[in-house]
Write a protein that holds these residues in place. Structure first.
Motif, PDB file in Angstrom:
ATOM      1  N   VAL A 282      -3.967  -7.216   0.003  1.00 23.70           N
ATOM      2  CA  VAL A 282      -3.360  -5.938  -1.162  1.00 23.70           C
ATOM      3  C   VAL A 282      -3.904  -6.751  -3.098  1.00 23.70           C
ATOM      4  CG1 VAL A 282      -2.778  -4.835  -0.189  1.00 23.70           C
ATOM      5  CG2 VAL A 282      -1.769  -6.442  -0.353  1.00 23.70           C
TER       6      VAL A 282
ATOM      7  N   HIS B  54      -5.279  -6.755  -4.887  1.00 25.79           N
ATOM      8  CA  HIS B  54      -6.212  -5.847  -6.473  1.00 25.79           C
ATOM      9  C   HIS B  54      -5.170  -5.391  -6.459  1.00 25.79           C
ATOM     10  CE1 HIS B  54      -6.365  -3.765  -2.731  1.00 25.79           C
ATOM     11  NE2 HIS B  54      -6.884  -2.538  -3.371  1.00 25.79           N
ATOM     12  N   LEU B  55      -3.497  -5.278  -5.351  1.00 26.48           N
ATOM     13  CA  LEU B  55      -2.497  -4.018  -6.500  1.00 26.48           C
ATOM     14  C   LEU B  55      -1.297  -4.713  -6.393  1.00 26.48           C
ATOM     15  CD1 LEU B  55      -2.554  -1.923  -2.654  1.00 26.48           C
ATOM     16  CD2 LEU B  55      -3.153  -1.382  -5.431  1.00 26.48           C
TER      17      LEU B  55
ATOM     18  N   PRO C 244       1.398  -2.519 -11.001  1.00 27.08           N
ATOM     19  CA  PRO C 244       0.889  -3.606 -10.521  1.00 27.08           C
ATOM     20  C   PRO C 244       2.107  -3.380  -9.235  1.00 27.08           C
ATOM     21  CG  PRO C 244       0.315  -3.995 -12.279  1.00 27.08           C
ATOM     22  CD  PRO C 244       1.020  -2.622 -12.462  1.00 27.08           C
TER      23      PRO C 244
ATOM     24  N   PRO D  42       0.752   4.934  -8.171  1.00 28.13           N
ATOM     25  CA  PRO D  42      -1.110   4.650  -9.199  1.00 28.13           C
ATOM     26  C   PRO D  42      -0.153   3.777  -9.576  1.00 28.13           C
ATOM     27  CG  PRO D  42      -0.494   6.630  -8.276  1.00 28.13           C
ATOM     28  CD  PRO D  42       0.281   6.346  -7.972  1.00 28.13           C
TER      29      PRO D  42
ATOM     30  N   GLU E 265       0.995  -1.405  -0.135  1.00 29.23           N
ATOM     31  CA  GLU E 265       0.079   0.162   0.630  1.00 29.23           C
ATOM     32  C   GLU E 265       0.555   0.926   0.105  1.00 29.23           C
ATOM     33  OE1 GLU E 265      -3.138  -1.203   3.362  1.00 29.23           O
ATOM     34  OE2 GLU E 265      -3.846  -1.291   1.904  1.00 29.23           O
TER      35      GLU E 265
ATOM     36  N   ALA F 122       2.003   1.971  -3.408  1.00 25.94           N
ATOM     37  CA  ALA F 122       0.459   2.070  -4.589  1.00 25.94           C
ATOM     38  C   ALA F 122       0.820   3.462  -4.894  1.00 25.94           C
ATOM     39  CB  ALA F 122      -0.193   1.475  -4.363  1.00 25.94           C
TER      40      ALA F 122
END
Length: 280
Positions: free
Chosen positions: A131, A133-134, A110, A107, A100, A103
């Motif tokens: 996380v 999704h990241l 990946p 932003p 996070e 990210a």
């Protein structure tokens, strides 16, 4: 995204980056961390950014940046602004919070965390689910942690990992699958030992890893072969799927002299899906 093989390439060597584009790696990891001396970091950043911005793409290009607490990360990200790497490889990651934190600073890109390089990281291997999704995968390493805790080695005399590091490998494997992302095996340092690499890569795929990192171009064909299902495997998987399709409602079937059930069907479908994903 197919990630059977990921090859490290020094970020300060444009000649090697250019040459690596012609290799059969699913992704190149342009390295700004371990392979670049401190005094060469600025030049390597510039070279890597220029390479990423060029039209010589044709392969997935990742960048291993410096760790979050290194004091070097901001310069990495600033140099790579608008260079559009396909992913960042995050060394010395310590769980979902590390992901996070990166990210927020970068932003939309990946992240592939290297998840076992500090003592604190070991206790965060289950947190990557939050996380998912990241991140596009999870990988591990057995070189930095021994140095961090004062261990003499992570390996037995015959090359096998000692029990603490086998544990880390297993936790990374399960952490990746818990997060539903790619499970990437760590490097095989003896790059001239291709027979040993083949056995190591086969074991990784057997255990549930989906790909592996490489440190030398000669390792790529061996790794790709190990993580590509064979024609025989695919034929058997399709036969299992067909057997269950022909017997709807049956939970257990007799197949090729043995009993198979729903976990075998799930495994067969997974293998066929992997092959489809790897197809050009």
């Amino acid at each position: 995204m197919t990630l059977r093989s990921l090859l490290f390439v020094p970020g300060g060597r444009p000649d090697r980056m250019e040459k690596a584009l012609g290799l059969d790696a699913d992704a190149l990891i342009l390295d700004l961390e371990d392979s670049v001396a401190l005094e060469a970091k600025a030049t390597a950043r510039q070279m890597t950014a220029e390479f990423l911005r060029s039209d010589r793409r044709g392969r997935k290009l990742f960048v291993r940046i410096n760790p979050l607490d290194s004091g070097l990360l901001e310069d990495d990200l600033d140099a790579l602004k608008d260079a559009a790497p396909d992913a960042f490889v995050l060394p010395k990651a310590e769980g979902g919070a590390s992901v996070e934190a990166l990210a927020v600073r970068a932003p939309g890109i990946p992240i592939l965390p290297i998840a076992t390089e500090t003592p604190a990281a070991v206790f965060e291997l289950g947190s990557y689910r939050s996380v998912r999704h990241l991140i596009l995968g999870l990988t591990w390493g057995a070189e930095d942690l021994p140095a961090a805790i004062g261990a003499i080695s992570s390996r037995e005399e015959d090359g096998r990992y000692t029990p603490p590091y086998e544990m880390l490998r297993s936790l990374t494997l399960f952490g990746a699958h818990a997060a539903s992302v790619e499970a990437i095996e760590t490097v095989y340092p003896a790059f001239r030992d291709l027979d040993g690499l083949a056995a190591y890569a086969r074991r990784a795929r057997r255990d549930g890893f989906t790909g592996m990192m490489a440190i030398h171009p000669d390792q790529l064909p061996v790794i790709n072969a190990a993580f590509t299902p064979t024609a025989e495997e695919l034929a058997q998987a399709q036969a299992i799927v067909d057997a269950f399709s022909a017997n709807p409602g049956q939970g257990v079937l007799s197949f090729a002299g043995r009993m198979i059930d729903k976990p075998h069907l799930k495994q067969a479908r997974r293998l066929l899906g992997l092959a489809e994903k790897q197809s050009p």
